[in-house]
Motif scaffolding. Structure first.
Motif, short mmCIF file in Angstrom:
data_model
loop_
_atom_site.label_atom_id
_atom_site.label_comp_id
_atom_site.label_asym_id
_atom_site.label_seq_id
_atom_site.Cartn_x
_atom_site.Cartn_y
_atom_site.Cartn_z
N ASP A 58 61.42 -57.86 38.86
CA ASP A 58 59.86 -57.04 38.08
C ASP A 58 59.94 -58.01 37.58
N ARG A 62 56.21 -60.60 37.55
CA ARG A 62 55.90 -60.84 36.47
C ARG A 62 55.39 -62.09 36.00
N SER A 66 51.90 -64.58 36.27
CA SER A 66 50.92 -64.59 35.06
C SER A 66 50.34 -66.21 35.12
#
Length: 84
Positions: A58, A62, A66
């Motif tokens: 995870d 992320r 980003s």
């Protein structure tokens, strides 16, 4: 990420692992929930690591989403996790 599983940490039953039992149980570390009652002794540590592995993936995802360099961030997160 929304948790839809029994939260970790999970742990393999060490006494069963040391006895080289053919089947090992995996529970939450506080013993509250049975995750798996008949894991093969080779698989029990991997099953117990599942919540941590999900967290690592995870964090890598992320970082990638980003716009950060996901592969470099992934290596850093993985190295940090392996050091634990």
């Amino acid at each position: 990420m929304k948790t839809t599983h029994t939260p970790g940490p999970w742990a393999a039953n060490i006494s069963e692992l040391e006895a080289s039992s053919s089947l090992v149980s995996v529970r939450t570390e506080n013993g509250g929930y049975l995750i798996c009652s008949d894991a093969g002794y080779q698989n029990a540590p991997l099953i117990a690591a599942a919540p941590d592995l999900l967290d690592i993936l995870d964090r890598i995802l992320r970082a990638h989403e980003s716009g950060n360099n996901g592969s470099v961030m992934g290596e850093a997160v993985l190295c940090q996790s392996l050091a634990i």
